[in-house]
Write a protein that holds these residues in place. Structure first.
Motif: not given
Length: 91
Positions: A2-9, A12-23
């Motif tokens: 899957i090829v993603r735009e840089p802002f989308e990638a 997604l990385e920021d969202q994953a970091q936020r979820e990890t911090a919330e957990d």
């Protein structure tokens, strides 16, 4: 692949970091809640709330205060005396 735009990638990385911090915060809160429960069991609710009110006054610069009460079971069920009883002489 899957090829993603840089802002989308980046999003997604920021969202994953936020979820990890919330957990992690939720896990830490759970451990702190267990410690608080142990304190209440050991010292009692009134002592813990009194200390919490004192701590709040020390760490809060706005001068606010913690006001608390422990209503009795009779109060909670409605089986309590009226704080303003009527005068029986009126009847």
């Amino acid at each position: 692949m899957i090829v993603r735009e840089p802002f989308e990638a980046a999003y997604l990385e920021d969202q994953a970091q936020r979820e990890t911090a919330e957990d992690q915060r939720a896990e830490e809160w759970g451990l702190d809640a267990l410690d608080l429960e142990a304190m209440v069991k050991r010292w009692g609710t009134k002592a813990v709330l009194t200390e919490l009110a004192a701590i709040h006054e020390r760490v809060t610069p706005d001068g606010s205060k913690v006001l608390w009460s422990l209503p009795s079971q009779a109060y909670l069920t409605g089986n309590y005396d009226d704080p303003n009883p009527c005068s029986c002489d009126e009847y």
